[in-house]
Design a protein around this motif. Structure first.
Motif, PDB file in Angstrom:
ATOM      1  N   VAL A  95       0.826  -1.208   0.000  1.00 35.67           N
ATOM      2  CA  VAL A  95       0.000   0.000   0.000  1.00 35.67           C
ATOM      3  C   VAL A  95       0.859   1.255   0.000  1.00 35.67           C
ATOM      4  O   VAL A  95       0.508   2.284  -0.589  1.00 35.67           O
ATOM      5  CB  VAL A  95      -0.950   0.000   1.223  1.00 35.67           C
ATOM      6  N   GLY A  96       2.043   1.185   0.621  1.00 38.32           N
ATOM      7  CA  GLY A  96       2.901   2.360   0.746  1.00 38.32           C
ATOM      8  C   GLY A  96       3.346   2.949  -0.574  1.00 38.32           C
ATOM      9  O   GLY A  96       3.648   4.149  -0.650  1.00 38.32           O
ATOM     10  N   ILE A  97       3.397   2.156  -1.643  1.00 30.00           N
ATOM     11  CA  ILE A  97       3.856   2.677  -2.930  1.00 30.00           C
ATOM     12  C   ILE A  97       2.863   3.676  -3.518  1.00 30.00           C
ATOM     13  O   ILE A  97       3.210   4.439  -4.428  1.00 30.00           O
ATOM     14  CB  ILE A  97       4.108   1.543  -3.952  1.00 30.00           C
ATOM     15  N   TYR A  98       1.639   3.696  -2.975  1.00 25.24           N
ATOM     16  CA  TYR A  98       0.617   4.606  -3.491  1.00 25.24           C
ATOM     17  C   TYR A  98       0.560   5.925  -2.730  1.00 25.24           C
ATOM     18  O   TYR A  98      -0.217   6.813  -3.080  1.00 25.24           O
ATOM     19  CB  TYR A  98      -0.765   3.931  -3.447  1.00 25.24           C
ATOM     20  N   LYS A  99       1.378   6.063  -1.685  1.00 22.07           N
ATOM     21  CA  LYS A  99       1.335   7.289  -0.882  1.00 22.07           C
ATOM     22  C   LYS A  99       1.581   8.557  -1.713  1.00 22.07           C
ATOM     23  O   LYS A  99       0.820   9.527  -1.591  1.00 22.07           O
ATOM     24  CB  LYS A  99       2.330   7.196   0.270  1.00 22.07           C
ATOM     25  N   PRO A 100       2.627   8.620  -2.563  1.00 19.87           N
ATOM     26  CA  PRO A 100       2.832   9.845  -3.352  1.00 19.87           C
ATOM     27  C   PRO A 100       1.646  10.173  -4.258  1.00 19.87           C
ATOM     28  O   PRO A 100       1.305  11.351  -4.435  1.00 19.87           O
ATOM     29  CB  PRO A 100       4.087   9.526  -4.172  1.00 19.87           C
ATOM     30  N   MET A 101       1.006   9.158  -4.810  1.00 17.65           N
ATOM     31  CA  MET A 101      -0.136   9.379  -5.688  1.00 17.65           C
ATOM     32  C   MET A 101      -1.306   9.992  -4.912  1.00 17.65           C
ATOM     33  O   MET A 101      -1.954  10.942  -5.371  1.00 17.65           O
ATOM     34  CB  MET A 101      -0.572   8.061  -6.332  1.00 17.65           C
ATOM     35  N   VAL A 102      -1.550   9.473  -3.708  1.00 20.50           N
ATOM     36  CA  VAL A 102      -2.651   9.996  -2.905  1.00 20.50           C
ATOM     37  C   VAL A 102      -2.323  11.398  -2.408  1.00 20.50           C
ATOM     38  O   VAL A 102      -3.195  12.272  -2.341  1.00 20.50           O
ATOM     39  CB  VAL A 102      -2.951   9.048  -1.723  1.00 20.50           C
ATOM     40  N   GLN A 103      -1.063  11.643  -2.062  1.00 23.44           N
ATOM     41  CA  GLN A 103      -0.651  12.995  -1.672  1.00 23.44           C
ATOM     42  C   GLN A 103      -0.895  13.985  -2.803  1.00 23.44           C
ATOM     43  O   GLN A 103      -1.361  15.107  -2.574  1.00 23.44           O
ATOM     44  CB  GLN A 103       0.826  13.005  -1.280  1.00 23.44           C
ATOM     45  N   GLU A 104      -0.575  13.584  -4.016  1.00 25.55           N
ATOM     46  CA  GLU A 104      -0.779  14.460  -5.165  1.00 25.55           C
ATOM     47  C   GLU A 104      -2.259  14.725  -5.403  1.00 25.55           C
ATOM     48  O   GLU A 104      -2.646  15.833  -5.795  1.00 25.55           O
ATOM     49  CB  GLU A 104      -0.143  13.854  -6.415  1.00 25.55           C
ATOM     50  N   MET A 105      -3.099  13.738  -5.137  1.00 26.58           N
ATOM     51  CA  MET A 105      -4.543  13.954  -5.246  1.00 26.58           C
ATOM     52  C   MET A 105      -4.992  15.050  -4.283  1.00 26.58           C
ATOM     53  O   MET A 105      -5.820  15.895  -4.629  1.00 26.58           O
ATOM     54  CB  MET A 105      -5.303  12.658  -4.965  1.00 26.58           C
ATOM     55  N   GLY A 106      -4.442  15.032  -3.070  1.00 26.79           N
ATOM     56  CA  GLY A 106      -4.780  16.079  -2.101  1.00 26.79           C
ATOM     57  C   GLY A 106      -4.328  17.444  -2.561  1.00 26.79           C
ATOM     58  O   GLY A 106      -5.043  18.438  -2.412  1.00 26.79           O
ATOM     59  N   ARG A 107      -3.111  17.504  -3.125  1.00 28.12           N
ATOM     60  CA  ARG A 107      -2.572  18.786  -3.581  1.00 28.12           C
ATOM     61  C   ARG A 107      -3.384  19.358  -4.733  1.00 28.12           C
ATOM     62  O   ARG A 107      -3.772  20.535  -4.720  1.00 28.12           O
ATOM     63  CB  ARG A 107      -1.111  18.628  -4.004  1.00 28.12           C
ATOM     64  N   VAL A 108      -3.640  18.538  -5.759  1.00 26.47           N
ATOM     65  CA  VAL A 108      -4.349  19.061  -6.937  1.00 26.47           C
ATOM     66  C   VAL A 108      -5.801  19.413  -6.606  1.00 26.47           C
ATOM     67  O   VAL A 108      -6.385  20.310  -7.221  1.00 26.47           O
ATOM     68  CB  VAL A 108      -4.281  18.072  -8.123  1.00 26.47           C
ATOM     69  N   THR A 109      -6.368  18.725  -5.623  1.00 32.10           N
ATOM     70  CA  THR A 109      -7.728  19.077  -5.213  1.00 32.10           C
ATOM     71  C   THR A 109      -7.745  20.439  -4.543  1.00 32.10           C
ATOM     72  O   THR A 109      -8.642  21.260  -4.797  1.00 32.10           O
ATOM     73  CB  THR A 109      -8.290  18.010  -4.253  1.00 32.10           C
ATOM     74  N   LYS A 110      -6.748  20.718  -3.692  1.00 26.14           N
ATOM     75  CA  LYS A 110      -6.705  21.997  -2.983  1.00 26.14           C
ATOM     76  C   LYS A 110      -6.519  23.166  -3.952  1.00 26.14           C
ATOM     77  O   LYS A 110      -7.113  24.237  -3.763  1.00 26.14           O
ATOM     78  CB  LYS A 110      -5.568  21.969  -1.963  1.00 26.14           C
ATOM     79  N   ILE A 111      -5.711  22.975  -5.001  1.00 22.53           N
ATOM     80  CA  ILE A 111      -5.448  24.088  -5.922  1.00 22.53           C
ATOM     81  C   ILE A 111      -6.444  24.145  -7.071  1.00 22.53           C
ATOM     82  O   ILE A 111      -6.389  25.080  -7.880  1.00 22.53           O
ATOM     83  CB  ILE A 111      -4.014  24.020  -6.493  1.00 22.53           C
ATOM     84  N   HIS A 112      -7.354  23.182  -7.137  1.00 20.32           N
ATOM     85  CA  HIS A 112      -8.337  23.204  -8.225  1.00 20.32           C
ATOM     86  C   HIS A 112      -9.150  24.492  -8.258  1.00 20.32           C
ATOM     87  O   HIS A 112      -9.317  25.095  -9.335  1.00 20.32           O
ATOM     88  CB  HIS A 112      -9.268  21.993  -8.138  1.00 20.32           C
ATOM     89  N   PRO A 113      -9.665  25.007  -7.114  1.00 24.50           N
ATOM     90  CA  PRO A 113     -10.360  26.293  -7.161  1.00 24.50           C
ATOM     91  C   PRO A 113      -9.466  27.430  -7.658  1.00 24.50           C
ATOM     92  O   PRO A 113      -9.921  28.313  -8.398  1.00 24.50           O
ATOM     93  CB  PRO A 113     -10.791  26.514  -5.705  1.00 24.50           C
ATOM     94  N   ASP A 114      -8.181  27.425  -7.271  1.00 25.88           N
ATOM     95  CA  ASP A 114      -7.257  28.451  -7.740  1.00 25.88           C
ATOM     96  C   ASP A 114      -7.166  28.449  -9.264  1.00 25.88           C
ATOM     97  O   ASP A 114      -7.223  29.504  -9.911  1.00 25.88           O
ATOM     98  CB  ASP A 114      -5.866  28.231  -7.153  1.00 25.88           C
ATOM     99  N   LYS A 115      -7.003  27.267  -9.827  1.00 25.65           N
ATOM    100  CA  LYS A 115      -6.891  27.168 -11.285  1.00 25.65           C
ATOM    101  C   LYS A 115      -8.145  27.696 -11.964  1.00 25.65           C
ATOM    102  O   LYS A 115      -8.073  28.397 -12.985  1.00 25.65           O
ATOM    103  CB  LYS A 115      -6.633  25.714 -11.685  1.00 25.65           C
ATOM    104  N   GLN A 116      -9.301  27.384 -11.398  1.00 25.31           N
ATOM    105  CA  GLN A 116     -10.559  27.851 -11.978  1.00 25.31           C
ATOM    106  C   GLN A 116     -10.692  29.372 -11.837  1.00 25.31           C
ATOM    107  O   GLN A 116     -11.082  30.069 -12.782  1.00 25.31           O
ATOM    108  CB  GLN A 116     -11.742  27.156 -11.295  1.00 25.31           C
ATOM    109  N   LEU A 117     -10.377  29.898 -10.670  1.00 24.07           N
ATOM    110  CA  LEU A 117     -10.561  31.329 -10.401  1.00 24.07           C
ATOM    111  C   LEU A 117      -9.583  32.185 -11.190  1.00 24.07           C
ATOM    112  O   LEU A 117      -9.971  33.210 -11.774  1.00 24.07           O
ATOM    113  CB  LEU A 117     -10.419  31.598  -8.903  1.00 24.07           C
TER     114      LEU A 117
END
Length: 296
Positions: A95-117
């Motif tokens: 499961v640990g090999i997926y940690k960077p992928m899940v972290q990136e999901m959190g990052r891109v979700t947080k900046i998604h409103p920024d990209k739209q605005l």
């Protein structure tokens, strides 16, 4: 790891924790740029935009302001991001090999409103707002009196990379962030699900129904002129003169300068340097700087 509902639930909780930690640690300008509005349907109407509350001496009866029926609305859009995790990797404790992928999901979700605005802000020279004019325009209608309507500009025309002055000090903002369903971390791990059965993969993803739109043009100024002290001063002066209907001064004071990365050096010189070309820089500290890669 034994594949069971209990263990899959633990994996989901672990992924969600990683996602949430990354989400919380990522910088976003959403709450600075926009007023967040909760949506209860597929589309929200903003007929009240353009009305500025003000106090007057109470002489005679109350004077009731009627909300103008501008018919301005924002439709919600659906967004998603989905990844798959192999059942064998969970079974083999990878499961640990997926940690960077899940972290990136959190990052891109947080900046998604920024990209739209920021993308919306860039389009303001060709996208209409509540009064039917482009958000950045030379002829926004302004009713000086009941009988006299004038045109007001909140832009400088030109061919240079655009930059923006915003007053973000008020409860009302130049942009609106609308939320019908907030970003949600989800999973499909049911062995009876047809996709899981056929692919032997589990699915994790983000889902949201949101959108953004323009708020009050009086709180923003867009320029396609060169970013110089003279043009910056002219933009501030124009914004300070903005008034509501019947000549009501709005008290606009720009708080933020928004620029693309290509103008970062000029913006920092303008707002942070003690001197510009050998002369004292009177504009130092007059606005906070936002540099963003999302301005198109």
């Amino acid at each position: 790891m034994l594949i069971s509902n209990e263990n899959l639930d633990l994996v989901f909780k672990g992924f969600k924790t990683i996602y949430t930690e990354s989400f919380d640690a990522t910088q976003s300008y959403k709450d600075t740029l926009a007023m967040t509005v909760s949506s209860n349907t597929s589309e929200e109407q903003y007929g009240w935009l353009g009305q500025f509350p003000d106090l007057r001496e109470w002489v005679g009866d109350r004077q009731i302001k009627e909300l103008a029926a501008h018919g301005f609305s924002i439709k919600n859009k659906k967004f998603e991001s989905t990844v798959k995790v192999k059942r064998d990797d969970i079974s083999d404790d990878k499961v640990g090999i997926y940690k960077p992928m899940v972290q990136e999901m959190g990052r891109v979700t947080k900046i998604h409103p920024d990209k739209q605005l920021f993308s919306l802000l860039s389009s303001g020279f060709s996208t209409t707002c509540f009064d039917g004019q482009n958000f950045f325009d030379t002829d926004h209608p302004y009713a000086r009196t009941e009988m006299v309507t004038e045109s007001v500009s909140n832009m400088q025309a030109g061919t240079e990379s655009p930059w923006f002055l915003l007053d973000l000090s008020k409860a009302m903002k130049p942009m609106i962030w609308q939320e019908r369903e907030k970003y949600e971390f989800q999973s499909i791990t049911d062995p009876h699900d047809s996709r899981v059965f056929m692919t032997d993969d589990y699915v994790y993803g983000i889902r949201a129904r949101v959108n953004c739109g323009f708020g009050l043009w009086q709180l923003a100024f867009g320029s396609k002129q060169e970013l110089t002290a003279a043009n910056y001063a002219a933009a501030r002066q124009q914004m300070a003169a903005f008034a509501g209907d019947r000549g009501q001064k709005l008290g606009i004071t720009p708080t933020h300068l928004v620029v693309p990365a290509t103008l970062e050096a000029r913006a920092r010189t303008l707002l942070l340097s003690d001197q510009i070309e050998g002369s004292s820089n009177i504009w130092k500290g007059t606005a906070d700087l936002i540099v963003t890669p999302w301005l198109s």
